[in-house]
Structures are given as C-alpha cells and as structure tokens.
Design a protein around this motif. Structure first.
Motif, PDB file in Angstrom:
ATOM      1  N   CYS A   1       0.865  -1.183   0.000  1.00 13.11           N
ATOM      2  CA  CYS A   1       0.000   0.000   0.000  1.00 13.11           C
ATOM      3  C   CYS A   1       0.902   1.233   0.000  1.00 13.11           C
ATOM      4  N   VAL A   2       0.661   2.137  -0.919  1.00 12.57           N
ATOM      5  CA  VAL A   2       1.423   3.386  -0.984  1.00 12.57           C
ATOM      6  C   VAL A   2       0.867   4.343   0.069  1.00 12.57           C
ATOM      7  N   THR A   3       1.754   5.081   0.719  1.00 12.46           N
ATOM      8  CA  THR A   3       1.354   5.994   1.796  1.00 12.46           C
ATOM      9  C   THR A   3       1.886   7.400   1.512  1.00 12.46           C
ATOM     10  N   LEU A   4       1.358   8.360   2.248  1.00  3.44           N
ATOM     11  CA  LEU A   4       1.839   9.742   2.148  1.00  3.44           C
ATOM     12  C   LEU A   4       3.033   9.912   3.085  1.00  3.44           C
ATOM     13  N   GLY A   5       4.088   9.157   2.810  1.00  2.10           N
ATOM     14  CA  GLY A   5       5.219   9.079   3.724  1.00  2.10           C
ATOM     15  C   GLY A   5       4.979   7.996   4.759  1.00  2.10           C
ATOM     16  N   SER A   6       6.061   7.492   5.355  1.00  3.96           N
ATOM     17  CA  SER A   6       5.895   6.404   6.322  1.00  3.96           C
ATOM     18  C   SER A   6       5.183   6.874   7.585  1.00  3.96           C
ATOM     19  N   LYS A   7       5.329   8.147   7.924  1.00  2.00           N
ATOM     20  CA  LYS A   7       4.701   8.662   9.140  1.00  2.00           C
ATOM     21  C   LYS A   7       3.184   8.571   9.061  1.00  2.00           C
TER      22      LYS A   7
ATOM     23  N   TRP B   1       8.216  15.445  -0.727  1.00  2.00           N
ATOM     24  CA  TRP B   1       7.271  14.869  -1.681  1.00  2.00           C
ATOM     25  C   TRP B   1       6.203  14.048  -0.967  1.00  2.00           C
ATOM     26  N   ARG B   2       6.488  13.579   0.235  1.00  2.00           N
ATOM     27  CA  ARG B   2       5.581  12.788   1.066  1.00  2.00           C
ATOM     28  C   ARG B   2       5.071  11.567   0.328  1.00  2.00           C
ATOM     29  N   ILE B   3       5.980  10.619   0.139  1.00  2.00           N
ATOM     30  CA  ILE B   3       5.605   9.365  -0.511  1.00  2.00           C
ATOM     31  C   ILE B   3       6.369   8.227   0.148  1.00  2.00           C
ATOM     32  N   GLY B   4       5.663   7.163   0.490  1.00  4.42           N
ATOM     33  CA  GLY B   4       6.261   5.990   1.111  1.00  4.42           C
ATOM     34  C   GLY B   4       5.385   4.790   0.823  1.00  4.42           C
ATOM     35  N   PHE B   5       5.644   3.693   1.529  1.00 10.35           N
ATOM     36  CA  PHE B   5       4.835   2.509   1.283  1.00 10.35           C
ATOM     37  C   PHE B   5       4.910   1.545   2.457  1.00 10.35           C
ATOM     38  N   ALA B   6       3.881   0.739   2.564  1.00  6.75           N
ATOM     39  CA  ALA B   6       3.813  -0.352   3.536  1.00  6.75           C
ATOM     40  C   ALA B   6       3.799  -1.657   2.768  1.00  6.75           C
TER      41      ALA B   6
END
Length: 415
Positions: free
Chosen positions: A101-107, A250-255
C-alpha cells in the motif's frame, strides 16, 4: 450567560508539549537577530531529488489527466515497482495487489495503521527512545504504550517476554526500527529470526520501520524483517522515498507485508485520502526502477559528513559512537553537562555555539542523556559547527546546578 466550549479534548490531553518547540523558538529568535545558526536538528535532506526523477515529475504534471484524484492505496505501477525493489534488494516476493500500500510518507502510514488496528486500551510495545510517531500514533488511537529497550539483542527479547507475561491485555503489536532514528543502531537477520519466532508464537504483530534501509556505511546492507521465512504472517514494514532519494517534501512511502494489515491500512486510507498526487507516484516509479547511482551518491555524502563530524567533535574532546547507518549521530551529553538534561544542553549549544541539535528527550525519556545530530549541512558547515562547539566546550566550566527542564516528548518528530 453563554458557556464556553470545553478545550479539554481527550486525545489532545494525551499528547505532551512538543519538546522540540523550545529549541525551534530559540533558533528562530536567533536568526531574527541576524545570527548564523548551523541547523543540525531536523533530519531534513539538503540535497535535491535525482534529476531524472524531477524530470519525470515535470513530464507527468504536464498531462492534465494526472491532476485528477488518484488511488488511495497507490497506482498499480508504483506498487509493482515496490514489489520489484523488495525482490531485488531483500529477496522478498510481494503481491502488489494485496501486500503493498502506498502511503503519504511512512509517518502517515504508521499513524493510519495504528488507528486501523487499535482499540482503546490495547497494549503496544515500543522502543524507548524511538521516532515519536511510533509511540504517539498509537497513543492518539487510544492504546497504552509500554516501553522496551531500544537496542536489539537479548535484553530486548527478555523485555518482550516479560511484557507478554505482565501486560493486561496481552500486547497487540511491537515496533522495531533498524537502522534506528534516533540512535542509528542496526541489526541482523539473526535477530529478526528470533523476533519473528517470538511474534508468531505469541500472536503479536511486528511493525517495522525501515526508512533508513539505504543509508548505511558498512559492507552489509541492513536487512528487512520480511526476509525471514514466515515473517509475512505477522509483519508489516514501512519505508519511504524521503531519505533514499532525498524526496522528503514529496511525502511518498509505502507499507509492505501481511495482507490483513495492508487491507486494514488501505481501508482506513480509503476514508481519509485519495492517494498521493499522481505525478509524484509516477516519478517515484522512475526512482525505484531507474539508475541507482544516485542512492550510492547519497550514501557516500552522508558517510563523508559523518566522518567530518566525528573527527571534528573528537578534536573538541566530545567522543561519539560511530553510527553505522542513518543520517544521524546519537551523541551522549558530555559528562560535565549531564545535569542539564538534553533540552538544557541543546539550548546551551544553540546559545553559545550557534549550533542547533535535537534534544534526546524528544524521542522518549530514556533518550534524555543524548542529543541527536543530523548530517544535513555540507562538510564546510559541519567543520564550522565543530569549531564553534570546540570553542564552547574548551572555554566552559561545568554548570553549577541543573536547570529545571520539562521531560516531555512531542507528538511530532524532528524528522
């Protein structure tokens, strides 16, 4: 007579004052006076994203179709790119549809997962010191947080066993973060094997934060807990583009990992957001699938800065453990200033040396004997900071008594 609405909101009452705010206020005041402050506090990368990633962002944003709502769990191409990264880097196979799942950053991902899986009163095991969202994401969700040792090894494993015996209710999940923010500690696949065996035996979820996986300085890259056979039965892992590709804003991360946890996170996000701006996701695909020389360059950059910092502070008489990963040094407060605590010492460094660092108490009460130094200035500025600190340390006697400082954490991290 009109009654005023109550300002005592339940969740806000559970959040202590933001401990970094005092240093940030003093830093802003000093800069307003025209003082040159070298900011080694917030872990905010100072180098830009790779040119080919920026070029892809510009190309994508020119297409009006990308300006529409995106997909909250992430575009399929990015989820496939994440799966390819895990396969290439860790030898871990992931299903892009059910295990990413893509997230808006890991936080954001960590906080939303906490809300998705936590009931009021659940017990969550969190290292102390630790990245604040690890604790406060669950505090906001109503959990009770129990501290465990932050260093991987037998002491942590013994603490986990004690927690299972003595916690009521039994813990729901435990957090791990290696390479660690703030301590820069790393761990091995052997430790993860023991951790996974414990979690599977006790029916506890592992939530791993792997944001600094690519910022390492030894010959052995940090492992993923998902590389342990059977780990996906109990584990979800978060990472981000922020530090690896200098894409923090950019606020992009993933789980990635356990399908049940990924589904819970995706369902929560479907109510809260429409996903990251599509051009940012498309550019992230270019980062993950494109040439990786930029990652090696970032790694070399932080290694050089680390070495300059350690040499400069050693010359000042301040000897730090050598961080093997991350963009931070976890610095024990010099003994003659220990009575000040980390906030008092950070304020003194700012006042006397014009250098900003993060007080360790902001990462948990067990961090109060340290400050965190971020490698976010160039080598010239780091040398300048070391000279200023040297002049301060060599010209200062120990304080007569400790200043009274609040030992409170903050809900937000200094990144």
């Amino acid at each position: 007579m009109r009654a005023e609405p109550s300002t005592e909101f339940h969740r806000i009452r559970r959040l202590p004052p933001y401990v970094f705010a005092e240093v940030n206020r003093l830093k802003a005041e000093a800069r307003a006076r025209g003082e040159d402050i070298i900011d080694l506090g917030m872990g905010n990368p100072d180098s830009g994203a790779p040119p080919h990633v920026v070029a892809k962002l510009i190309e994508a944003v020119q297409d009006p179709r990308t300006h529409r709502y995106s997909v909250s769990k992430g575009i399929p191409g990015l989820r496939r790119a994440v799966a390819a990264y895990y396969d290439r880097r860790f030898g871990v196979g992931l299903d892009p549809e059910t295990e990413i799942c893509v997230t808006l950053g890991s936080k954001e991902g960590l906080a939303n997962l906490a809300s998705a899986i936590t009931s009021p009163g659940d017990v969550i095991l969190v290292p102390n010191p630790s990245y604040p969202i690890h604790q406060f994401g669950f505090v906001i969700a109503g959990a009770a947080v129990r501290s465990i040792p932050h260093q991987p090894g037998e002491e942590m494993l013994r603490a986990l066993h004690r927690a299972v015996i003595h916690s009521v209710p039994k813990p729901t999940a435990l957090i791990v973060n290696f390479p660690s923010n703030p301590t820069a500690l790393t761990t091995t696949l052997d430790f993860y094997r023991e951790l996974v065996a414990f979690a599977r035996r006790e029916g506890i979820y592992i939530i791993s934060d792997l944001a600094y996986a690519e910022i390492y300085f030894g010959d052995t890259p940090p492992p993923s807990v998902l590389a342990v056979p059977g780990a996906k039965e109990v584990t979800v892992e978060f990472t981000s583009m922020s530090k690896t590709y200098s894409m923090a804003g950019w606020r992009i991360g993933f789980a990635a990992g356990n399908p049940k946890l990924i589904a819970a996170l995706a369902r929560m996000k479907s109510y809260l957001d429409y996903g990251a701006f599509a051009p940012i996701q498309i550019a992230s695909v270019a980062a993950l699938n494109g040439p990786q020389d930029c990652v090696a360059e970032v790694r070399a950059l932080y290694r050089e800065r680390r070495d300059v910092l350690l040499r400069g502070l050693a010359a000042a008489g301040w000897h730090l453990p050598t961080p093997e990963a991350s963009m931070f040094a976890w610095a024990p407060i010099p003994e003659r200033f220990a009575s000040l605590g980390s906030l008092g010492f950070a304020k003194l460094l700012l006042e006397k040396a014009k250098v900003a660092v993060s007080p360790g108490v902001g990462f948990g009460e067990h961090g109060d004997g340290h400050v965190r130094i971020a490698l976010v200035e160039n080598t010239h500025r780091i040398r300048q900071a070391c000279r200023s600190i040297r002049a301060f340390l060599q010209g200062t006697n120990a304080p007569e008594r400790a200043e009274a400082e609040p030992a409170a954490q903050g809900v937000e991290d200094a990144a």
